[in-house]
Design a protein around this motif. Structure first.
Motif, short mmCIF file in Angstrom:
data_model
loop_
_atom_site.label_atom_id
_atom_site.label_comp_id
_atom_site.label_asym_id
_atom_site.label_seq_id
_atom_site.Cartn_x
_atom_site.Cartn_y
_atom_site.Cartn_z
N GLU A 281 -7.11 -46.80 -32.24
CA GLU A 281 -8.35 -46.61 -31.49
C GLU A 281 -8.06 -45.60 -30.40
OE1 GLU A 281 -9.83 -50.34 -30.05
OE2 GLU A 281 -10.32 -51.05 -32.06
N ALA A 282 -9.08 -44.84 -30.02
CA ALA A 282 -8.92 -43.82 -28.99
C ALA A 282 -9.67 -44.21 -27.73
CB ALA A 282 -9.43 -42.48 -29.51
N TYR A 283 -9.01 -43.98 -26.61
CA TYR A 283 -9.60 -44.19 -25.29
C TYR A 283 -9.48 -42.86 -24.56
CZ TYR A 283 -9.33 -49.09 -26.49
OH TYR A 283 -9.49 -50.29 -27.13
N ILE A 284 -10.42 -42.58 -23.69
CA ILE A 284 -10.41 -41.29 -23.00
C ILE A 284 -10.60 -41.48 -21.50
CG2 ILE A 284 -12.87 -40.83 -23.34
CD1 ILE A 284 -11.93 -37.85 -23.93
N THR A 285 -9.93 -40.64 -20.75
CA THR A 285 -10.10 -40.59 -19.30
C THR A 285 -10.63 -39.20 -18.97
OG1 THR A 285 -8.32 -42.17 -18.92
CG2 THR A 285 -8.89 -40.72 -17.07
N TYR A 286 -11.74 -39.16 -18.23
CA TYR A 286 -12.36 -37.87 -17.92
C TYR A 286 -13.08 -37.94 -16.58
CZ TYR A 286 -16.45 -40.36 -19.68
OH TYR A 286 -17.43 -41.29 -19.88
N GLU A 287 -13.41 -36.78 -16.06
CA GLU A 287 -14.15 -36.69 -14.81
C GLU A 287 -15.52 -36.11 -15.11
OE1 GLU A 287 -13.44 -34.39 -10.73
OE2 GLU A 287 -11.66 -35.47 -11.44
N TYR A 288 -16.55 -36.72 -14.55
CA TYR A 288 -17.91 -36.22 -14.73
C TYR A 288 -18.67 -36.42 -13.43
CZ TYR A 288 -22.56 -35.45 -16.63
OH TYR A 288 -23.82 -34.96 -16.86
N ASP A 289 -19.29 -35.39 -12.93
CA ASP A 289 -20.04 -35.44 -11.66
C ASP A 289 -19.18 -36.01 -10.54
OD1 ASP A 289 -22.45 -34.22 -11.84
OD2 ASP A 289 -23.63 -36.04 -12.17
N ASP A 290 -17.96 -35.49 -10.43
CA ASP A 290 -17.00 -35.91 -9.39
C ASP A 290 -16.65 -37.39 -9.44
OD1 ASP A 290 -16.78 -33.32 -8.37
OD2 ASP A 290 -18.53 -33.61 -7.05
N SER B 91 -26.07 -37.31 -19.19
CA SER B 91 -26.02 -37.48 -17.73
C SER B 91 -26.59 -38.83 -17.27
CB SER B 91 -26.75 -36.33 -17.03
OG SER B 91 -28.09 -36.28 -17.46
N GLU B 92 -27.46 -39.44 -18.08
CA GLU B 92 -28.02 -40.74 -17.72
C GLU B 92 -27.09 -41.90 -18.07
OE1 GLU B 92 -31.96 -40.99 -19.38
OE2 GLU B 92 -32.50 -39.06 -18.51
N LYS B 93 -26.14 -41.65 -18.98
CA LYS B 93 -25.16 -42.68 -19.37
C LYS B 93 -23.77 -42.05 -19.40
CE LYS B 93 -28.50 -44.97 -22.39
NZ LYS B 93 -28.84 -45.13 -23.81
N ALA C 145 -25.87 -29.76 -28.43
CA ALA C 145 -27.01 -29.02 -27.88
C ALA C 145 -27.56 -29.62 -26.59
CB ALA C 145 -28.11 -28.94 -28.93
N THR C 146 -27.50 -30.95 -26.44
CA THR C 146 -28.21 -31.58 -25.32
C THR C 146 -27.32 -32.27 -24.28
OG1 THR C 146 -28.52 -33.63 -26.56
CG2 THR C 146 -30.28 -31.99 -26.72
N TYR C 147 -26.07 -32.56 -24.62
CA TYR C 147 -25.21 -33.27 -23.68
C TYR C 147 -24.23 -32.29 -23.02
CZ TYR C 147 -26.70 -37.81 -25.65
OH TYR C 147 -27.42 -38.91 -26.05
N ASP C 148 -23.61 -32.74 -21.94
CA ASP C 148 -22.61 -31.93 -21.25
C ASP C 148 -21.25 -32.11 -21.91
OD1 ASP C 148 -24.47 -31.08 -19.31
OD2 ASP C 148 -24.17 -32.92 -18.14
N ARG C 149 -20.57 -31.00 -22.17
CA ARG C 149 -19.24 -31.04 -22.79
C ARG C 149 -18.20 -31.24 -21.69
NH1 ARG C 149 -14.82 -27.74 -24.60
NH2 ARG C 149 -14.37 -28.15 -26.79
N VAL C 150 -17.33 -32.23 -21.88
CA VAL C 150 -16.30 -32.55 -20.90
C VAL C 150 -14.97 -32.69 -21.62
CG1 VAL C 150 -15.53 -34.35 -19.28
CG2 VAL C 150 -17.94 -33.73 -19.38
N GLU C 151 -13.92 -32.16 -21.01
CA GLU C 151 -12.57 -32.35 -21.56
C GLU C 151 -11.95 -33.58 -20.92
OE1 GLU C 151 -10.75 -30.46 -23.83
OE2 GLU C 151 -12.46 -29.14 -24.21
N GLY C 152 -11.31 -34.39 -21.73
CA GLY C 152 -10.63 -35.57 -21.21
C GLY C 152 -9.28 -35.73 -21.88
N ILE C 153 -8.49 -36.65 -21.39
CA ILE C 153 -7.17 -36.93 -21.97
C ILE C 153 -7.28 -38.17 -22.85
CG2 ILE C 153 -4.76 -37.49 -21.49
CD1 ILE C 153 -5.49 -34.67 -20.62
#
Length: 131
Positions: free
Chosen positions: A56-65, A93-95, A35-43
């Motif tokens: 363990e899972a690690y993710i690479t994603y782009e947020y705010d360019d 967005s703050e973290k 409800a409150t955070y931005d949804r982002v797709e990552g690998i």
């Protein structure tokens, strides 16, 4: 010794209630993130670590360019997190370097365990009452 049986069966009901409450809290966190955070797709990058080869899972994603690479996730879900595949995470967005995942799978499992324990408590009490 009937008192011992009663005390041990009470552990079932309290354990069951605890499991249900924990499951509901985890669902609450998941709903809050959605409800409150931005949804982002990552690998996803799944790695086996430590002496016990724990995944363990690690993710690479782009947020705010900005690109965030190999960020460790707090939890691993074998059903939704496949190596090299896309996965949704939720970003505050703050973290932006602390992606959150949802806990629906473990929540439902926890609630079902709680229901099972509560049912076991009532089944054992019904048996005793009939005797």
């Amino acid at each position: 010794s009937n008192k011992d049986k009663k005390d041990s069966s009470k552990a079932f009901i309290w354990g069951g209630i605890l499991f249900v409450v924990v499951g509901l809290v985890l669902i609450g966190f998941s709903v809050f993130y959605i409800a409150t955070y931005d949804r982002v797709e990552g690998i996803i990058d799944v790695r086996k670590t430590g002496a016990h080869n724990r995944k363990e899972a690690y993710i690479t994603y782009e947020y705010d360019d900005e690109l965030y690479e190999d960020i460790g996730l707090s939890s691993f879900n074998a059903f939704t997190m496949k190596d090299g595949k896309e996965c949704a995470v939720y970003i505050n967005s703050e973290k932006p370097d602390e992606p959150k995942t949802t806990y629906f799978g473990i929540s439902i499992f926890t609630i079902l365990m709680g229901i099972f324990l509560i049912k076991a408590y009532y089944m054992s009490n019904c048996e005793r009452d009939r005797l």
